[in-house]
Enzyme design. Structure first.
Site, mmCIF file in Angstrom:
data_model
loop_
_atom_site.group_PDB
_atom_site.id
_atom_site.type_symbol
_atom_site.label_atom_id
_atom_site.label_comp_id
_atom_site.label_asym_id
_atom_site.label_seq_id
_atom_site.Cartn_x
_atom_site.Cartn_y
_atom_site.Cartn_z
ATOM 1 N N ASP A 253 -13.999 14.582 -4.473
ATOM 2 C CA ASP A 253 -14.145 15.852 -5.195
ATOM 3 C C ASP A 253 -15.425 15.764 -6.028
ATOM 4 O O ASP A 253 -16.198 14.817 -5.885
ATOM 5 C CB ASP A 253 -12.889 16.096 -6.074
ATOM 6 C CG ASP A 253 -12.614 17.584 -6.292
ATOM 7 O OD1 ASP A 253 -13.574 18.326 -6.564
ATOM 8 O OD2 ASP A 253 -11.451 17.998 -6.208
ATOM 9 N N THR B 263 -14.191 15.595 -11.733
ATOM 10 C CA THR B 263 -12.771 15.662 -11.355
ATOM 11 C C THR B 263 -12.273 14.291 -10.903
ATOM 12 O O THR B 263 -11.169 13.858 -11.269
ATOM 13 C CB THR B 263 -12.584 16.709 -10.231
ATOM 14 O OG1 THR B 263 -13.023 17.965 -10.736
ATOM 15 C CG2 THR B 263 -11.138 16.827 -9.793
ATOM 16 N N ARG C 141 3.514 -1.121 10.603
ATOM 17 C CA ARG C 141 4.649 -1.217 11.520
ATOM 18 C C ARG C 141 4.996 -2.613 12.022
ATOM 19 O O ARG C 141 6.185 -2.900 12.184
ATOM 20 C CB ARG C 141 4.442 -0.227 12.687
ATOM 21 C CG ARG C 141 4.636 1.222 12.215
ATOM 22 C CD ARG C 141 3.987 2.214 13.124
ATOM 23 N NE ARG C 141 2.534 2.128 13.053
ATOM 24 C CZ ARG C 141 1.712 2.901 13.747
ATOM 25 N NH1 ARG C 141 2.213 3.808 14.577
ATOM 26 N NH2 ARG C 141 0.406 2.771 13.621
ATOM 27 N N ASP D 269 -3.438 4.368 -1.976
ATOM 28 C CA ASP D 269 -4.380 4.844 -0.960
ATOM 29 C C ASP D 269 -4.405 6.373 -0.947
ATOM 30 O O ASP D 269 -3.786 7.003 -0.101
ATOM 31 C CB ASP D 269 -3.908 4.260 0.388
ATOM 32 C CG ASP D 269 -4.759 4.671 1.567
ATOM 33 O OD1 ASP D 269 -5.899 5.098 1.355
ATOM 34 O OD2 ASP D 269 -4.275 4.538 2.705
ATOM 35 N N LEU D 270 -5.123 6.975 -1.925
ATOM 36 C CA LEU D 270 -5.156 8.438 -2.010
ATOM 37 C C LEU D 270 -6.503 9.020 -1.570
ATOM 38 O O LEU D 270 -6.660 10.234 -1.507
ATOM 39 C CB LEU D 270 -4.827 8.896 -3.443
ATOM 40 C CG LEU D 270 -3.430 8.556 -3.971
ATOM 41 C CD1 LEU D 270 -3.231 9.121 -5.369
ATOM 42 C CD2 LEU D 270 -2.335 9.075 -3.051
ATOM 43 N N LYS D 271 -7.488 8.167 -1.340
ATOM 44 C CA LYS D 271 -8.792 8.585 -0.771
ATOM 45 C C LYS D 271 -9.372 9.802 -1.491
ATOM 46 O O LYS D 271 -9.576 10.876 -0.889
ATOM 47 C CB LYS D 271 -8.651 8.902 0.721
ATOM 48 C CG LYS D 271 -8.139 7.740 1.569
ATOM 49 C CD LYS D 271 -8.169 8.106 3.041
ATOM 50 C CE LYS D 271 -7.680 7.011 3.945
ATOM 51 N NZ LYS D 271 -6.229 6.738 3.868
ATOM 52 N N LYS E 267 0.854 -1.191 0.000
ATOM 53 C CA LYS E 267 0.000 0.000 0.000
ATOM 54 C C LYS E 267 0.889 1.240 0.000
ATOM 55 O O LYS E 267 1.791 1.370 0.820
ATOM 56 C CB LYS E 267 -0.893 0.021 1.246
ATOM 57 C CG LYS E 267 -1.775 1.264 1.327
ATOM 58 C CD LYS E 267 -2.779 1.159 2.450
ATOM 59 C CE LYS E 267 -2.307 1.710 3.760
ATOM 60 N NZ LYS E 267 -2.205 3.183 3.814
ATOM 61 N N THR F 162 -11.390 6.286 10.908
ATOM 62 C CA THR F 162 -11.381 5.837 12.318
ATOM 63 C C THR F 162 -10.953 6.964 13.264
ATOM 64 O O THR F 162 -11.124 6.850 14.466
ATOM 65 C CB THR F 162 -10.449 4.626 12.497
ATOM 66 O OG1 THR F 162 -9.263 4.846 11.740
ATOM 67 C CG2 THR F 162 -11.105 3.348 12.034
HETATM 68 O O1 C5P Z 1 1.462 0.638 11.060
HETATM 69 P P1 C5P Z 1 0.029 0.184 10.993
HETATM 70 O O2 C5P Z 1 -0.135 -1.320 10.884
HETATM 71 O O3 C5P Z 1 -0.816 0.759 12.120
HETATM 72 O O4 C5P Z 1 -0.484 0.792 9.607
HETATM 73 C C1 C5P Z 1 -1.837 0.730 9.212
HETATM 74 C C2 C5P Z 1 -2.012 1.413 7.886
HETATM 75 O O5 C5P Z 1 -3.399 1.432 7.565
HETATM 76 C C3 C5P Z 1 -1.545 2.871 7.870
HETATM 77 O O6 C5P Z 1 -1.103 3.162 6.542
HETATM 78 C C4 C5P Z 1 -2.833 3.634 8.188
HETATM 79 O O7 C5P Z 1 -2.811 4.932 7.665
HETATM 80 C C5 C5P Z 1 -3.877 2.768 7.463
HETATM 81 N N1 C5P Z 1 -5.245 2.907 7.976
HETATM 82 C C6 C5P Z 1 -5.581 2.660 9.288
HETATM 83 N N2 C5P Z 1 -6.885 2.791 9.701
HETATM 84 C C7 C5P Z 1 -7.829 3.180 8.847
HETATM 85 C C8 C5P Z 1 -7.523 3.431 7.517
HETATM 86 C C9 C5P Z 1 -6.195 3.293 7.107
HETATM 87 O O8 C5P Z 1 -4.733 2.282 10.083
HETATM 88 N N3 C5P Z 1 -9.081 3.254 9.252
#
Ligand code: C5P
Length: 232
Positions: free
Chosen positions: A64, A68, A211, A59-61, A32, A119
């Site tokens: 608009d 566009t 992570r 993942d650019l969400k 991602k 979230t």
């Molecule tokens: O490091 P970690 O496992 O927490 O990364 C989770 C990834 O999922 C990050 O890129 C975070 O921005 C993304 N994400 C999230 N919760 C969401 C939507 C996206 O943790 N509701």
């Protein structure tokens, strides 16, 4: 719909990302790419990663006006990504336009999924800032249903919501679920976490893991452990 583990490559440069991906010699994981890396490194990061054999969730969400979003999606589709996303709050018309823009002349297109409520937005904030007074759960399921009606392939949600989403929108409607941690692992800023094995049990289609893999001493082993626990 195949189940898979998606690694969130939350790095701030193309160099760091490619150095991280160099560790994966045999299996080339689904990755991602988020806003930070895409805006820092530019679209060439997509072709660089694709050339190495990885699938990409961009993942650019997008959110608009429909026209566009349609045009922007056409650009992303031609970058050759495998999955991208929009905010469901952009409305059904915007989501339908996104699908139109994504669809290539041969009829193929990347998977398109929707973000329902972030979230980071809790029920109180949704009420106070957005004047949405329905319960958060109801809003999330309503947005997921709108995404399904607009022809999207799925939503980003918690593994804890995967069952409800499938019940409302069908088993083929995919759930892409972050918030994954190994048993006893560092939770960091995530509030509600699930193990890869539990996400499998709850019916997630894709887990997004950042992570726990990117900060592991041995990222390849951590990835393999996720795959083993989630896919078997
Ligand atoms: O490091 P970690 O496992 O927490 O990364 C989770 C990834 O999922 C990050 O890129 C975070 O921005 C993304 N994400 C999230 N919760 C969401 C939507 C996206 O943790 N509701």
């Amino acid at each position: 719909m195949g189940k898979d583990v998606i690694i969130a490559c939350d790095f701030d440069s193309g160099e760091k990302t490619l150095a991280f991906l160099d560790k994966f010699k045999e299996v080339k994981p689904f990755v991602k790419i988020g806003m930070e890396l895409f805006y820092a490194a530019g679209p060439t990061i997509i072709s660089d990663i694709k050339e190495r054999g990885h699938k990409i969730f961009l993942d650019l969400k997008l959110h608009d006006i429909p026209n566009t979003v349609k045009k922007a999606m056409s650009v992303l589709s031609h970058l050759g990504v495998d999955m991208c996303n929009v905010h469901a709050s952009g409305t059904r018309r915007m989501m339908e336009a996104a699908i139109e823009g994504l669809t290539r002349s041969d009829g193929t297109r990347p998977l398109l999924i929707a973000v329902t409520q972030l979230t980071s937005t809790d029920e109180q904030t949704m009420h106070d800032d957005l004047l949405i007074t329905s319960p958060l759960d109801e809003v999330v399921m309503h947005y997921a249903h709108n995404a399904a009606l607009s022809g999207l392939d799925g939503v980003v949600c918690s593994p804890l919501e995967a069952g409800k989403v499938h019940a409302r929108c069908g088993d083929k409607f995919v759930t892409v679920t972050p918030g994954i941690r190994f048993e006893g692992g560092d939770v960091g800023d995530q509030k509600r976490v699930t193990t890869p094995a539990m996400a499998k049990e709850l019916g997630s289609d894709y887990i997004v893991v950042g992570r726990p893999i990117t900060s592991a001493v041995d990222p390849v082993s951590a990835y393999e452990q996720c795959v083993k626990d989630f896919i078997g």
